[in-house]
Design an enzyme around this catalytic site. Sequence first.
Site, PDB file in Angstrom:
ATOM      1  N   GLY A 146      -4.041 -66.683 -26.711  1.00  0.00           N
ATOM      2  CA  GLY A 146      -3.585 -66.928 -25.347  1.00  0.00           C
ATOM      3  C   GLY A 146      -4.389 -66.197 -24.284  1.00  0.00           C
ATOM      4  NE  ARG A 172       0.254 -75.839 -24.825  1.00  0.00           N
ATOM      5  CZ  ARG A 172       1.060 -74.827 -25.073  1.00  0.00           C
ATOM      6  NH1 ARG A 172       2.360 -74.958 -24.885  1.00  0.00           N
ATOM      7  NH2 ARG A 172       0.581 -73.691 -25.505  1.00  0.00           N
ATOM      8  N   GLY A 231      -0.664 -68.799 -31.861  1.00  0.00           N
ATOM      9  CA  GLY A 231      -0.179 -68.301 -33.148  1.00  0.00           C
ATOM     10  C   GLY A 231      -0.726 -69.096 -34.322  1.00  0.00           C
TER      11      GLY A 231
HETATM   12  P1  ADP Z   1      -4.713 -63.121 -27.575  1.00  0.00           P
HETATM   13  O1  ADP Z   1      -3.546 -63.520 -26.711  1.00  0.00           O
HETATM   14  O2  ADP Z   1      -6.010 -63.578 -27.023  1.00  0.00           O
HETATM   15  O3  ADP Z   1      -4.505 -63.484 -29.009  1.00  0.00           O
HETATM   16  P2  ADP Z   1      -3.613 -60.513 -27.980  1.00  0.00           P
HETATM   17  O4  ADP Z   1      -2.296 -61.134 -27.715  1.00  0.00           O
HETATM   18  O5  ADP Z   1      -3.865 -59.992 -29.333  1.00  0.00           O
HETATM   19  O6  ADP Z   1      -4.783 -61.529 -27.582  1.00  0.00           O
HETATM   20  O7  ADP Z   1      -3.858 -59.295 -26.986  1.00  0.00           O
HETATM   21  C1  ADP Z   1      -3.934 -59.480 -25.610  1.00  0.00           C
HETATM   22  C2  ADP Z   1      -3.512 -58.246 -24.890  1.00  0.00           C
HETATM   23  O8  ADP Z   1      -4.160 -57.107 -25.374  1.00  0.00           O
HETATM   24  C3  ADP Z   1      -3.837 -58.328 -23.419  1.00  0.00           C
HETATM   25  O9  ADP Z   1      -2.643 -58.385 -22.682  1.00  0.00           O
HETATM   26  C4  ADP Z   1      -4.602 -57.021 -23.145  1.00  0.00           C
HETATM   27  O10 ADP Z   1      -4.216 -56.388 -21.942  1.00  0.00           O
HETATM   28  C5  ADP Z   1      -4.216 -56.173 -24.333  1.00  0.00           C
HETATM   29  N1  ADP Z   1      -5.194 -55.113 -24.586  1.00  0.00           N
HETATM   30  C6  ADP Z   1      -6.505 -55.248 -24.822  1.00  0.00           C
HETATM   31  N2  ADP Z   1      -7.100 -54.055 -24.970  1.00  0.00           N
HETATM   32  C7  ADP Z   1      -6.143 -53.119 -24.790  1.00  0.00           C
HETATM   33  C8  ADP Z   1      -6.121 -51.697 -24.806  1.00  0.00           C
HETATM   34  N3  ADP Z   1      -7.232 -50.985 -25.030  1.00  0.00           N
HETATM   35  N4  ADP Z   1      -4.953 -51.080 -24.594  1.00  0.00           N
HETATM   36  C9  ADP Z   1      -3.833 -51.793 -24.373  1.00  0.00           C
HETATM   37  N5  ADP Z   1      -3.779 -53.140 -24.346  1.00  0.00           N
HETATM   38  C10 ADP Z   1      -4.914 -53.790 -24.551  1.00  0.00           C
HETATM   39 MG    MG Z   2      -1.499 -62.979 -26.927  1.00  0.00          MG
END
Ligand code: ADP
Ligand code: MG
Length: 394
Positions: free
Chosen positions: A351, A38, A374
């Site tokens: 993230g 960053r 976010g």
């Molecule tokens: P990002 O950070 O990319 O925006 P999110 O915060 O929405 O994504 O979600 C990330 C989390 O979702 C990860 O920690 C992952 O382990 C969890 N995850 C993905 N699929 C499942 C599932 N089937 N059951 C529980 N947790 C899940």
């Molecule tokens: Mg996330």
Amino acid sequence: MNKKTIRDIDVAGKTCLVRVDFNVPIDPNTGLIADDSRIRAALPTVHHLQSKGARIVLCSHNGRPKGKVVEELRMTAIRQRASDWFNTDILDAGLPGDNTDPADVIAKLAPGEIAMLENLRFNAGEEANDPAFAKALASLADIYVNDAFGAAHRAHASTAGVADYLPAVAGYLMERELRMLTRALESDEKPAVAIIGGAKVADKIQVLANLSKRVDTVIIGGGMVAAFLKAQGYEPGAAEITDEEVHAAGQLLFSSPAKIMTPSDVVVAREFAEDATPYVVEVTDVPRDSLILDIGPGTRVDYADEIIEAKRIIWNGPMGVVEWESFSEGTRAVARAVAVAPDAFTLVGGGSTVAVIEKLNLRSELTHVSTGGGASLEFLEGKVLPGIAALDDR
Ligand code: ADP
Ligand code: MG
């Protein structure tokens, strides 16, 4: 781009207050900066302002001090690292309201020189978007430059309020994020695919609703698969799913203008644990006592086929519990498909999703990896981000 950028204004001899996102991860064991990307990312904007003869006042938050001075959250190490990268001594300017007046330090800057304010969130006025604090920040400069896309979804004094009192323009990082995210939502590159995963449906309802109006296909993965299976009349396993979630999934499945792809097979386990035994089952055969933790091998192939044909790809959220080896194959398969899609515009945000891209070394294969977790999600939801709205129109 309908917002002004640093290229649109004359900054020579002016003092620029530059809001950056230097909220870097710190290694809890060593106290050292774990990742300084960053800081490096601010280089283009800093370089531009230096070369045009502006005086630069960098400012950022760091962590969550909640309006009080927290010694461990001082900008000292960050200022040092930035000094190294920018190859110049960066002065400590303190904060408005401190014993040392930032204005005195800033007055000493020659054109091209840099000062940095102390952690903005040491002052409660920052997160409260207190006009008095915003005004105090504005009084330190002639021009406000926002390069902190990752904080643009917050209406804080340094991200939004300050723009009421100064000419306000986007830095290079902010400009690139806006251009790429706008292209992701609005360009006519087709076919377009949105891949949405992650932990909970609730987090993703808005983004699903918006993207389903802007792409041809929406691919579903992650924890929300259970809600989609239930909405289709299948046994979803042991996950707790609310009626709202099933309703939202059904709404999308049965009245979305886009094609909605859901898994045909999934990887399940009896417990939510890293060493749980993985089983592959068809979606018609999910055992009642099991949790769906990844998409299955057949689904990986179907999803990859669709992704590789696309010319515009937006991805947010892992397909399964990617942190655990046994449940990470779905996410890896999708990551590879996005990376190899020929001539496609590809944008990845979130993230955990970005972490996967880094781990697989695929960053250079993608058009854009959004820095704001976010903020990029809210942009993709179609929301107006306060930090962007506050910038001057072109
Ligand atoms: P990002 O950070 O990319 O925006 P999110 O915060 O929405 O994504 O979600 C990330 C989390 O979702 C990860 O920690 C992952 O382990 C969890 N995850 C993905 N699929 C499942 C599932 N089937 N059951 C529980 N947790 C899940
Ligand atoms: Mg996330």
